[in-house]
Design a protein around this motif. Structure first.
Motif, PDB file in Angstrom:
ATOM      1  N   LEU A 133       0.860  -1.176   0.000  1.00 54.38           N
ATOM      2  CA  LEU A 133       0.000   0.000   0.000  1.00 54.38           C
ATOM      3  C   LEU A 133       0.897   1.227   0.000  1.00 54.38           C
ATOM      4  CD1 LEU A 133      -2.740   1.537   0.413  1.00 54.38           C
ATOM      5  CD2 LEU A 133      -2.224   1.396   2.879  1.00 54.38           C
ATOM      6  N   ALA A 134       0.815   2.032  -1.039  1.00 53.19           N
ATOM      7  CA  ALA A 134       1.599   3.266  -1.132  1.00 53.19           C
ATOM      8  C   ALA A 134       0.638   4.447  -1.142  1.00 53.19           C
ATOM      9  CB  ALA A 134       2.449   3.271  -2.394  1.00 53.19           C
ATOM     10  N   VAL A 135       0.848   5.399  -0.250  1.00 49.98           N
ATOM     11  CA  VAL A 135       0.019   6.598  -0.151  1.00 49.98           C
ATOM     12  C   VAL A 135       0.911   7.821  -0.244  1.00 49.98           C
ATOM     13  CG1 VAL A 135      -1.538   7.940   1.329  1.00 49.98           C
ATOM     14  CG2 VAL A 135      -1.743   5.439   1.240  1.00 49.98           C
ATOM     15  N   SER A 136       0.532   8.765  -1.101  1.00 56.43           N
ATOM     16  CA  SER A 136       1.299   9.999  -1.246  1.00 56.43           C
ATOM     17  C   SER A 136       0.440  11.023  -1.975  1.00 56.43           C
ATOM     18  CB  SER A 136       2.587   9.745  -2.044  1.00 56.43           C
ATOM     19  OG  SER A 136       3.352  10.938  -2.168  1.00 56.43           O
ATOM     20  N   GLY A 137       0.525  12.273  -1.539  1.00 55.11           N
ATOM     21  CA  GLY A 137      -0.176  13.349  -2.230  1.00 55.11           C
ATOM     22  C   GLY A 137      -1.684  13.194  -2.271  1.00 55.11           C
ATOM     23  N   GLY A 138      -2.255  12.548  -1.258  1.00 54.76           N
ATOM     24  CA  GLY A 138      -3.690  12.398  -1.206  1.00 54.76           C
ATOM     25  C   GLY A 138      -4.246  11.254  -2.026  1.00 54.76           C
ATOM     26  N   ARG A 139      -3.377  10.443  -2.627  1.00 55.13           N
ATOM     27  CA  ARG A 139      -3.804   9.306  -3.430  1.00 55.13           C
ATOM     28  C   ARG A 139      -3.154   8.037  -2.898  1.00 55.13           C
ATOM     29  NH1 ARG A 139      -5.872  10.683  -8.445  1.00 55.13           N
ATOM     30  NH2 ARG A 139      -6.494   8.483  -8.454  1.00 55.13           N
ATOM     31  N   GLY A 140      -3.786   6.898  -3.191  1.00 55.01           N
ATOM     32  CA  GLY A 140      -3.256   5.623  -2.736  1.00 55.01           C
ATOM     33  C   GLY A 140      -3.260   4.601  -3.856  1.00 55.01           C
ATOM     34  N   VAL A 141      -2.420   3.582  -3.717  1.00 58.49           N
ATOM     35  CA  VAL A 141      -2.377   2.504  -4.697  1.00 58.49           C
ATOM     36  C   VAL A 141      -2.015   1.212  -3.976  1.00 58.49           C
ATOM     37  CG1 VAL A 141       0.058   2.926  -5.271  1.00 58.49           C
ATOM     38  CG2 VAL A 141      -1.421   1.758  -6.921  1.00 58.49           C
ATOM     39  N   LEU A 142      -2.653   0.120  -4.377  1.00 62.19           N
ATOM     40  CA  LEU A 142      -2.276  -1.212  -3.925  1.00 62.19           C
ATOM     41  C   LEU A 142      -1.484  -1.855  -5.061  1.00 62.19           C
ATOM     42  CD1 LEU A 142      -5.340  -2.926  -2.135  1.00 62.19           C
ATOM     43  CD2 LEU A 142      -3.106  -2.380  -1.148  1.00 62.19           C
ATOM     44  N   ARG A 143      -0.187  -2.006  -4.837  1.00 66.65           N
ATOM     45  CA  ARG A 143       0.703  -2.545  -5.871  1.00 66.65           C
ATOM     46  C   ARG A 143       1.072  -3.977  -5.528  1.00 66.65           C
ATOM     47  NH1 ARG A 143       4.398   0.816  -5.125  1.00 66.65           N
ATOM     48  NH2 ARG A 143       5.832  -0.504  -3.954  1.00 66.65           N
ATOM     49  N   ARG A 144       0.719  -4.914  -6.391  1.00 63.91           N
ATOM     50  CA  ARG A 144       1.035  -6.318  -6.132  1.00 63.91           C
ATOM     51  C   ARG A 144       2.542  -6.516  -6.153  1.00 63.91           C
ATOM     52  NH1 ARG A 144      -2.216 -10.700  -6.158  1.00 63.91           N
ATOM     53  NH2 ARG A 144      -3.943  -9.495  -7.082  1.00 63.91           N
ATOM     54  N   GLU A 145       3.057  -7.288  -5.169  1.00 58.82           N
ATOM     55  CA  GLU A 145       4.494  -7.529  -5.129  1.00 58.82           C
ATOM     56  C   GLU A 145       4.784  -8.895  -4.528  1.00 58.82           C
ATOM     57  OE1 GLU A 145       5.818  -5.509  -0.884  1.00 58.82           O
ATOM     58  OE2 GLU A 145       6.208  -4.401  -2.734  1.00 58.82           O
ATOM     59  N   GLU A 146       5.973  -9.375  -4.800  1.00 55.59           N
ATOM     60  CA  GLU A 146       6.408 -10.666  -4.276  1.00 55.59           C
ATOM     61  C   GLU A 146       6.902 -10.496  -2.838  1.00 55.59           C
ATOM     62  OE1 GLU A 146       6.018 -13.450  -5.955  1.00 55.59           O
ATOM     63  OE2 GLU A 146       5.205 -12.342  -7.677  1.00 55.59           O
ATOM     64  N   GLY A 147       7.108 -11.628  -2.184  1.00 56.20           N
ATOM     65  CA  GLY A 147       7.664 -11.589  -0.836  1.00 56.20           C
ATOM     66  C   GLY A 147       6.697 -12.162   0.176  1.00 56.20           C
ATOM     67  N   ALA A 148       7.068 -12.041   1.419  1.00 53.11           N
ATOM     68  CA  ALA A 148       6.259 -12.577   2.517  1.00 53.11           C
ATOM     69  C   ALA A 148       6.121 -11.506   3.592  1.00 53.11           C
ATOM     70  CB  ALA A 148       6.901 -13.832   3.096  1.00 53.11           C
ATOM     71  N   GLY A 149       5.111 -11.678   4.427  1.00 54.42           N
ATOM     72  CA  GLY A 149       4.934 -10.764   5.551  1.00 54.42           C
ATOM     73  C   GLY A 149       4.052  -9.586   5.209  1.00 54.42           C
ATOM     74  N   GLY A 150       3.517  -8.996   6.246  1.00 53.54           N
ATOM     75  CA  GLY A 150       2.609  -7.866   6.107  1.00 53.54           C
ATOM     76  C   GLY A 150       1.357  -8.104   6.909  1.00 53.54           C
ATOM     77  N   LEU A 151       0.670  -7.061   7.258  1.00 54.31           N
ATOM     78  CA  LEU A 151      -0.584  -7.184   7.981  1.00 54.31           C
ATOM     79  C   LEU A 151      -1.554  -8.013   7.144  1.00 54.31           C
ATOM     80  CD1 LEU A 151      -2.100  -6.154  10.575  1.00 54.31           C
ATOM     81  CD2 LEU A 151      -3.120  -4.411   9.070  1.00 54.31           C
ATOM     82  N   THR A 152      -2.106  -9.067   7.726  1.00 51.99           N
ATOM     83  CA  THR A 152      -2.978  -9.990   7.002  1.00 51.99           C
ATOM     84  C   THR A 152      -4.431  -9.692   7.316  1.00 51.99           C
ATOM     85  OG1 THR A 152      -1.270 -11.706   7.028  1.00 51.99           O
ATOM     86  CG2 THR A 152      -3.535 -12.409   6.617  1.00 51.99           C
ATOM     87  N   LEU A 153      -5.221  -9.518   6.255  1.00 51.42           N
ATOM     88  CA  LEU A 153      -6.627  -9.129   6.385  1.00 51.42           C
ATOM     89  C   LEU A 153      -7.491  -9.961   5.446  1.00 51.42           C
ATOM     90  CD1 LEU A 153      -5.933  -5.314   6.020  1.00 51.42           C
ATOM     91  CD2 LEU A 153      -6.687  -6.344   8.160  1.00 51.42           C
ATOM     92  N   GLY A 154      -8.631 -10.443   5.946  1.00 50.99           N
ATOM     93  CA  GLY A 154      -9.657 -11.008   5.087  1.00 50.99           C
ATOM     94  C   GLY A 154     -10.537  -9.891   4.565  1.00 50.99           C
ATOM     95  N   PRO A 155     -11.593 -10.212   3.814  1.00 51.11           N
ATOM     96  CA  PRO A 155     -12.434  -9.142   3.252  1.00 51.11           C
ATOM     97  C   PRO A 155     -13.099  -8.277   4.307  1.00 51.11           C
ATOM     98  CG  PRO A 155     -13.416 -11.312   2.913  1.00 51.11           C
ATOM     99  CD  PRO A 155     -12.014 -11.550   3.377  1.00 51.11           C
ATOM    100  N   ARG A 156     -13.479  -8.857   5.456  1.00 51.89           N
ATOM    101  CA  ARG A 156     -14.092  -8.056   6.513  1.00 51.89           C
ATOM    102  C   ARG A 156     -13.085  -7.076   7.102  1.00 51.89           C
ATOM    103  NH1 ARG A 156     -16.021 -12.073  10.799  1.00 51.89           N
ATOM    104  NH2 ARG A 156     -16.524 -10.100  11.880  1.00 51.89           N
ATOM    105  N   GLY A 157     -11.876  -7.542   7.376  1.00 55.47           N
ATOM    106  CA  GLY A 157     -10.852  -6.661   7.920  1.00 55.47           C
ATOM    107  C   GLY A 157     -10.443  -5.589   6.928  1.00 55.47           C
ATOM    108  N   THR A 158     -10.371  -5.950   5.646  1.00 56.14           N
ATOM    109  CA  THR A 158     -10.018  -4.978   4.613  1.00 56.14           C
ATOM    110  C   THR A 158     -11.065  -3.879   4.538  1.00 56.14           C
ATOM    111  OG1 THR A 158      -8.917  -6.724   3.338  1.00 56.14           O
ATOM    112  CG2 THR A 158      -9.441  -4.692   2.188  1.00 56.14           C
ATOM    113  N   ALA A 159     -12.349  -4.264   4.588  1.00 55.64           N
ATOM    114  CA  ALA A 159     -13.417  -3.268   4.539  1.00 55.64           C
ATOM    115  C   ALA A 159     -13.362  -2.345   5.748  1.00 55.64           C
ATOM    116  CB  ALA A 159     -14.768  -3.969   4.468  1.00 55.64           C
ATOM    117  N   ALA A 160     -13.154  -2.914   6.922  1.00 56.02           N
ATOM    118  CA  ALA A 160     -13.121  -2.105   8.137  1.00 56.02           C
ATOM    119  C   ALA A 160     -11.928  -1.158   8.143  1.00 56.02           C
ATOM    120  CB  ALA A 160     -13.094  -3.009   9.366  1.00 56.02           C
ATOM    121  N   LEU A 161     -10.770  -1.635   7.682  1.00 57.84           N
ATOM    122  CA  LEU A 161      -9.600  -0.760   7.590  1.00 57.84           C
ATOM    123  C   LEU A 161      -9.869   0.384   6.622  1.00 57.84           C
ATOM    124  CD1 LEU A 161      -6.587  -0.168   8.232  1.00 57.84           C
ATOM    125  CD2 LEU A 161      -6.011  -1.622   6.266  1.00 57.84           C
ATOM    126  N   PHE A 162     -10.432   0.078   5.463  1.00 54.42           N
ATOM    127  CA  PHE A 162     -10.765   1.078   4.452  1.00 54.42           C
ATOM    128  C   PHE A 162     -11.657   2.165   5.048  1.00 54.42           C
ATOM    129  CE2 PHE A 162     -13.186   2.744   0.857  1.00 54.42           C
ATOM    130  CZ  PHE A 162     -12.255   2.808  -0.173  1.00 54.42           C
TER     131      PHE A 162
END
Length: 383
Positions: A315-344
């Protein structure tokens, strides 16, 4: 069981299921309901479950734009979800809602909301509590006594539907609101044709209200300046000799609460509404973010109903805009659809962790996510 468009030929069968779920409509309301559903059918926005060719469940997708961080996000407002009593508990409702989400995605909506009669079946397909609709009663006489300069107003007509939509949208954007949504001008035209609704326009504001026993019910209110806001509320207040109070749904930080001279506000009702991201990357791209926030945080999203919203992202945020950029690797806050909606919707990560809707990641990044998605979501309309 077949999930598909409701056929116009099955309108009466759908009305029967609706009546067995919510009770019968009056003859006048039946005509209004049928006209509304036909308009939605024409745009492939009514999904039905058929069992052996018989309608057993339906749901309507309302075409809205919802404001998040002051930007308009295409939103599917789900209403009229009904299942025939003899088919409840059989999985029909879940199958119907999966069909609704697929159709919403096909129609280009990236988020979806609904007012739940019960939360469990909607949580089962990824919806989560996001905000409230709070209805309050104001003193009509207190509104009449608001100070301020006069503002020219005129009566609105059905031809003003696009202007009403424009004025409300301008306010949502200027205040960087999260949660309110706009109606298609076609639906606004229907409301403006209702002689029981009194609608007035100023250059930068609109108010629409109706008589209801000893009070006024305000359906629409928006103003682009303090002067116009005070003037439109005073206009409603001029009816204080016959109507003692004004009932209206307002956001928790509406300026009128700071304008009233005394504590002449009471809460009539509060309703929760739920949110689901239909397309998480597209929703983040459309949403507004705080201009001063600059961050990049890894997220792991899992959505069993949408492969495109599943995987590891930055998740990259800058200048009032955001983007979800798919990337390789492991780790990160893990969210299902309910958690994603609530975070949003601005729910703090600490709350999501405590509720079991978020796990993993670096706790030191929680505050960054809180700052990025900070919001106090509210709705003022019901559907």
């Amino acid at each position: 069981m077949e999930i598909r468009d409701l056929s116009p030929d099955d309108l009466d069968a759908a009305l029967d299921v609706r009546s067995r779920s919510f009770g019968p409509l009056s003859s006048g309301d039946v005509d209004h309901w049928k006209a509304m559903v036909v308009r939605a059918i024409d745009q492939h926005r009514v999904v039905a479950a058929y069992d052996g060719g018989t309608v057993v469940a339906t749901a309507r997708i309302n075409a809205f734009g919802q404001w998040w961080g002051g930007r308009r996000v295409p939103m599917a407002g789900i209403g009229g979800v009904v299942v025939a009593p003899e088919h409840r508990g059989s999985g029909v409702g879940s199958a119907l809602m999966r069909g609704v989400l697929d159709r919403s995605r096909d129609l280009g909506f990236v988020v979806s909301t609904l007012y739940p009669a019960t939360t469990a079946p909607y949580r089962a397909v990824g919806y989560e509590i996001a905000g409230t609709r709070r209805v309050v009663d104001l003193s009509t006489d207190a509104l009449r006594r608001l100070s301020g300069d006069a503002v020219p107003v005129r009566r609105a007509s059905p031809a003003d539907a696009a202007e009403v939509t424009r004025l409300l949208a301008a306010g949502y954007a200027a205040r960087r609101d999260s949660g309110p949504f706009d109606w298609d001008p076609v639906e606004v035209t229907v409301d403006l044709e209702d002689d029981d609704m009194l609608t007035y326009l100023a250059d930068d504001g609109v108010v629409s209200y109706a008589f209801a026993r000893d009070r006024f019910d305000v359906q629409v209110f928006g103003a682009g300046s303090s002067t116009t806001m005070r003037a439109l509320w005073r206009l409603v207040g001029t009816g204080s000799s016959t109507q003692a109070s004004v009932r209206v749904a307002l956001g928790p930080q509406d300026p009128v609460f700071w304008m009233l001279p005394d504590n002449e506000v009471s809460v009539h009702a509060t309703q929760w509404w739920m949110l689901r991201l239909v397309d998480a990357p597209a929703a983040v791209d459309a949403r507004g973010f705080p201009a001063g926030v600059d961050l990049e945080v890894p997220l792991v999203l899992t959505d069993p109903l949408d492969e495109g919203s599943s995987g590891r992202f930055a998740l990259a945020v800058s200048g009032g805009r955001g983007v979800l950029r798919r990337e390789e690797g492991a780790g990160g806050l893990t969210l299902g659809p309910r958690g994603t909606a609530a975070l949003f919707a601005g729910t703090p990560v600490a709350t999501l962790r405590a509720a079991g809707l978020a796990d993993g990641g670096d706790p030191r990044e929680d505050a960054l996510l809180d700052a990025a998605f900070a919001a106090t979501p509210f709705m003022v309309d019901y559907f």
